[in-house]
Design an enzyme around this catalytic site. Structure first.
Site, short mmCIF file in Angstrom:
data_model
loop_
_atom_site.label_atom_id
_atom_site.label_comp_id
_atom_site.label_asym_id
_atom_site.label_seq_id
_atom_site.Cartn_x
_atom_site.Cartn_y
_atom_site.Cartn_z
N TRP A 59 0.85 -1.19 0.00
CA TRP A 59 0.00 0.00 0.00
C TRP A 59 0.89 1.25 0.00
O TRP A 59 1.84 1.32 0.79
CB TRP A 59 -0.89 -0.03 1.25
CG TRP A 59 -1.80 1.12 1.41
CD1 TRP A 59 -2.56 1.71 0.44
CD2 TRP A 59 -2.08 1.82 2.63
NE1 TRP A 59 -3.31 2.72 0.98
CE2 TRP A 59 -3.03 2.81 2.32
CE3 TRP A 59 -1.63 1.70 3.94
CZ2 TRP A 59 -3.53 3.68 3.29
CZ3 TRP A 59 -2.14 2.56 4.88
CH2 TRP A 59 -3.08 3.53 4.57
N ASP A 95 -0.71 -5.90 9.33
CA ASP A 95 -1.67 -4.84 9.03
C ASP A 95 -3.01 -5.47 8.67
O ASP A 95 -3.13 -6.17 7.66
CB ASP A 95 -1.13 -4.00 7.85
CG ASP A 95 -1.98 -2.78 7.58
OD1 ASP A 95 -2.95 -2.56 8.32
OD2 ASP A 95 -1.66 -2.05 6.62
N ALA A 142 -6.54 -4.45 7.74
CA ALA A 142 -7.43 -3.32 7.38
C ALA A 142 -8.72 -3.79 6.72
O ALA A 142 -9.59 -2.97 6.44
CB ALA A 142 -6.69 -2.36 6.44
N LYS A 146 -12.96 0.22 6.77
CA LYS A 146 -13.68 -0.47 5.70
C LYS A 146 -14.80 -1.34 6.25
O LYS A 146 -15.94 -1.26 5.79
CB LYS A 146 -12.72 -1.34 4.87
CG LYS A 146 -11.35 -0.76 4.67
CD LYS A 146 -11.30 0.28 3.58
CE LYS A 146 -10.07 1.15 3.78
NZ LYS A 146 -9.51 1.73 2.60
#
Ligand SMILES: Cc1ncc(COP(=O)(O)O)c(C=O)c1O
Length: 397
Positions: A130, A211, A213, A246
């Site tokens: 990312w 991570d 997300a 999200k």
């Protein structure tokens, strides 16, 4: 002083957002920024969030400070959501959590903690990763290096090359891994691959920084946490960053958390005081509203079930779109193999076309994706799938 400042080239994703907004063509398709969308192209407030928010507003009696670690109920609810309620690291009291402004805040806080302990540490990130990982992690002063990950030939993971590179890292190096729904490629590790990486991490005593997300948007809330749960159960130390942007649709509320698993409760306690100290020096206290909503949802079983159903619906829509867009691409671009789109997970896929072709899509067909051909699958909808596939066919020639 300010006269000496040079203007900064805008972030490519934010620049793309602005260009899309300014495009008057009614056929335009936004596959740029990573937000979930419904069949009308909207990103609505989830019904469970709305309900929790209304209840919260009517019962809230103060806006007094909460504290640098944020909402303790939220932190605990996220630990249980991500790790599962009976996780051995939780029952052993080895986990400490701090609420942060979004997953970005968590990544930065984690990087600052690593720098405080090991100023010369290098964080190893996937190729590609990312785009915001670089400024978030290296902004703390840590160095970033890359390990191979995405295989453009198959659209999957270059697992052999990845393992070879991780094997060659110095002992105790830091490795950033995506828990699920890899951004930007959509290519995830399989369960056996997570186990192989775990064995390597143990052997090389690496520190995994995971991570998370997109929990729930790949294969489900439980399945998407497989690797993270395994690592936290089997390793003495893990750091993980969680974003509620999200899966709770709380993007602008800046809701996330950083979690630390330590070998002993005493080490965890000491590390927690360090996390609080660092957070105090950056943002002092995290914003409350989003975390209070998430806590209210997860603390109320009926609401938590409703939220789980909404996450399922998001995931099914994305999986359905992956299947449908693949069919359209196969029909309109039969010379090219796009089958990876259906096997990848989460919002993103690398379409694997050139920057010139991405720009032609934008200029001639009003289809917006980043120059590396990362597309947000959730930006498609039934009515523009064929238009999109025909546009791709035209730029491929
Ligand atoms: C891989 C990844 N990590 C972390 C984040 C953090 O998001 P936020 O700070 O909006 O919660 C995102 C958001 O796009 C992401 O894609």
């Amino acid at each position: 002083m300010f006269e000496r400042l040079e203007p900064v080239v805008p972030d490519p994703i934010l620049g793309l957002m602005a260009a899309y907004r300014a495009d008057p063509d009614p056929r335009k398709v936004d596959l740029g920024i990573g937000v979930d969308r419904d069949e009308h192209g909207e990103t609505p407030v989830l019904a469970s969030v709305r309900q929790a928010e209304n209840a919260l507003l009517s019962r809230q009696t103060t806006k007094a400070y909460v504290g640098p670690a944020g909402n303790a109920g939220f932190n605990q609810a996220i630990e249980q959501l991500v790790l599962g309620a009976a996780h051995p690291a939780l029952t052993a009291g080895r986990v400490r959590s701090v609420q942060t402004p979004g997953g970005c805040g968590a990544l930065r806080l984690g990087a600052e903690l690593i720098r405080a302990v090991a100023p010369h540490a290098v964080v190893h990130v996937s190729t590609p990763t990312w785009a915001n990982h670089a400024p978030l992690l290296s902004g703390s002063g840590l160095k970033l290096e890359r390990y191979p990950y995405h295989d453009p030939a198959t659209g999957g993971v270059q697992f052999g090359a990845m393992m070879q590179a991780l094997e060659a890292l110095p002992l105790r190096a830091v490795v950033l891994l995506h828990a699920s729904c890899h951004n930007p490629t959509g290519a995830d590790l399989s369960h056996p691959q997570w186990r192989e990486v775990l064995a390597l991490v143990k052997r090389r005593q690496l520190l995994p920084f995971i991570d998370m997300a997109y929990q729930g948007l790949g294969d489900g809330l439980e399945a998407d946490a497989f690797g993270l749960r395994l690592f936290c159960a089997e390793l003495p130390e893990v750091l993980f960053a969680v974003s509620c942007s999200k899966n709770f649709g709380l993007y602008r509320e800046r809701t996330g958390s950083l979690h630390l698993v330590s070998e002993s409760t005493a080490a965890a306690d000491a590390a927690f005081t360090q996390l609080v100290r660092i957070a105090r020096g950056i943002w002092s206290m995290p914003p409350d509203h989003g975390a209070a909503i998430v806590h209210a949802i997860l603390a109320e079983p009926a609401l938590a079930r409703q939220w789980g159903d909404e996450v399922d619906a998001m995931r099914w829509r994305i999986q359905g779109l992956r299947h449908d867009v693949l069919q359209q691409l196969q029909q309109h671009c039969p010379q090219r193999d796009f089958s990876f789109i259906a096997t990848q997970r989460g919002m993103f896929s690398f379409l694997g076309i050139s920057t010139a072709q991405v720009r032609a899509l934008r200029e001639h067909h009003h289809v917006y994706m980043t120059d590396d051909s990362r597309m947000n699958i959730a930006g498609l909808r039934g009515e523009n799938l064929e238009y999109f596939a025909r546009a791709v066919a035209q730029v491929l020639g």
